[in-house]
Write a protein that holds these residues in place. Sequence first.
Motif, PDB file in Angstrom:
ATOM      1  N   UNK A  74       0.852  -1.195   0.000  1.00 37.33           N
ATOM      2  CA  UNK A  74       0.000   0.000   0.000  1.00 37.33           C
ATOM      3  C   UNK A  74       0.881   1.236   0.000  1.00 37.33           C
ATOM      4  N   UNK A  75       0.618   2.144  -0.959  1.00 38.38           N
ATOM      5  CA  UNK A  75       1.373   3.395  -1.017  1.00 38.38           C
ATOM      6  C   UNK A  75       2.860   3.140  -1.192  1.00 38.38           C
ATOM      7  N   UNK A  76       3.649   3.699  -0.285  1.00 37.67           N
ATOM      8  CA  UNK A  76       5.097   3.573  -0.380  1.00 37.67           C
ATOM      9  C   UNK A  76       5.602   2.236   0.167  1.00 37.67           C
ATOM     10  N   UNK A  77       4.719   1.455   0.740  1.00 30.21           N
ATOM     11  CA  UNK A  77       5.122   0.166   1.304  1.00 30.21           C
ATOM     12  C   UNK A  77       4.845  -0.929   0.280  1.00 30.21           C
ATOM     13  N   UNK A  78       5.915  -1.509  -0.252  1.00 27.37           N
ATOM     14  CA  UNK A  78       5.785  -2.515  -1.306  1.00 27.37           C
ATOM     15  C   UNK A  78       5.590  -3.897  -0.699  1.00 27.37           C
ATOM     16  N   UNK A  79       4.917  -4.779  -1.426  1.00 32.59           N
ATOM     17  CA  UNK A  79       4.797  -6.158  -0.943  1.00 32.59           C
ATOM     18  C   UNK A  79       6.158  -6.860  -0.997  1.00 32.59           C
ATOM     19  N   UNK A  80       6.315  -7.870  -0.158  1.00 31.51           N
ATOM     20  CA  UNK A  80       7.551  -8.663  -0.132  1.00 31.51           C
ATOM     21  C   UNK A  80       7.137 -10.131  -0.110  1.00 31.51           C
ATOM     22  N   UNK A  81       7.049 -10.715  -1.297  1.00 31.97           N
ATOM     23  CA  UNK A  81       6.518 -12.070  -1.424  1.00 31.97           C
ATOM     24  C   UNK A  81       7.443 -13.112  -0.791  1.00 31.97           C
ATOM     25  N   UNK A  82       8.753 -12.850  -0.800  1.00 32.07           N
ATOM     26  CA  UNK A  82       9.685 -13.804  -0.195  1.00 32.07           C
ATOM     27  C   UNK A  82       9.462 -13.898   1.317  1.00 32.07           C
ATOM     28  N   UNK A  83       9.327 -12.738   1.983  1.00 32.73           N
ATOM     29  CA  UNK A  83       9.081 -12.753   3.422  1.00 32.73           C
ATOM     30  C   UNK A  83       7.698 -13.313   3.732  1.00 32.73           C
ATOM     31  N   UNK A  84       6.737 -13.019   2.848  1.00 37.75           N
ATOM     32  CA  UNK A  84       5.400 -13.577   3.043  1.00 37.75           C
ATOM     33  C   UNK A  84       5.465 -15.095   2.985  1.00 37.75           C
TER      34      UNK A  84
END
Length: 427
Positions: A392-402
Amino acid sequence: MNRRMSISGLLFLAATLLAAGPGRALAQDQTAPAQPPAPVQTPPAQTPPVQTAPTTPTPAVPGTPAPTTPAAPAAPAAPARTIPAANYVAQGVFNYEQGKYDEAYVAFRAASELDPKNVDALLGLGRSQVKLRLFGPALDTLKKALELDPRSLNGYIYLSQAYVQQYIGSGDPASFVGNLAAALKVLDDAETIAKAQTGKPGEVSLSRIFNDRGYVYKLQGDPGKAIEAFKQANTLNPDNSVLLFNLGDMYYATGDLKAALDYLQQAVIADPRDPYNRAYYAKLLALNGDVGAAKSEAAQAARLAPTNAYAVGQYGVVSYLAGDRATAKSQLTQAVTLDPLRNPEFYYYLGRLSLDVGDLKGARDSLTRAATLGSRTPEYLYYLGLSYERGAGAVAPDRLKARDNYERALQLSPSYKAAQDGLARVR
């Protein structure tokens, strides 16, 4: 009950496991201890000045030496004051009861240095070391106390609890998994001593042992043995609210919410002013859908103990489950401020609050704390994974950590459907 107690009895009053909330140690006496007397300090004796009788001058005789006046004897020095070791023990008990574990440690250490064979001093020192996370020295201290008094029931119980706390507080339970077996062995030794007691004191002593044994079984992942041990403790000491609390908590852990509610309600009736009983009962009411009664009980628990992090935090949890986000955030924030390290559940709900409003940075911060402090709880890892899956906004998803957090959740609970679905989305 309201009776006089020995120092050992007072020392046992504060027994409590470091694990937050559920899993409580059984106190021998619920009454508040009397404030110990201040160390006795005897003022030095005042030596009165020596008054000599006046002398009549004697005429000098020629050729004889002049008479000399003998010097007045020096006043004896006042004896050094020594505070008895028992006074330091009493001060240590008082500090321990107030939660001032560093000050209790200093007092008990002073007592043990003055009297190395004082078992009460060593028991208090060992328990204070546990509270200060000095687990190795605590084990050594408590073993030394048992060498001096092999019949000390409290010594065995405290040593067992020290093994458990080292396992819980190590940050790497796998490295100390042998502690749980050691704790059970020490409790077997304690049971032998307790069985030599007769009447009600013997029953209370055995109930303490079965209660601690139940908690070890819980940590070993054996709920059946844990429930059986807690039931034995409850049979021996049926009106003790802590035992009822632990039975309710264990039934909740096994998914039997009805039985959990029943035992927690009995705990509240047995001790209406105990904030832990009422706060936990409130949460179970909320989970059962009775949010109105739950909020009332939770608010009362927080009023009973406004500085008790568990009571305040559960008011926040109940408020969240009731949809009152403002109260939830306020109470949960206050709870983690009061005690930042003992209640991962409160960070978890703060993370849920942040996720609900799209504050991913706040969610990740809170859920990381929850997953760190409560590394054996798959829900904390799942929601941490969910916070990294989203952006959301400036916070990008991180699929590896997910993915990493979903996999960790599944290692703890392979049938966890939400984590399975999350892992499928990020692969």
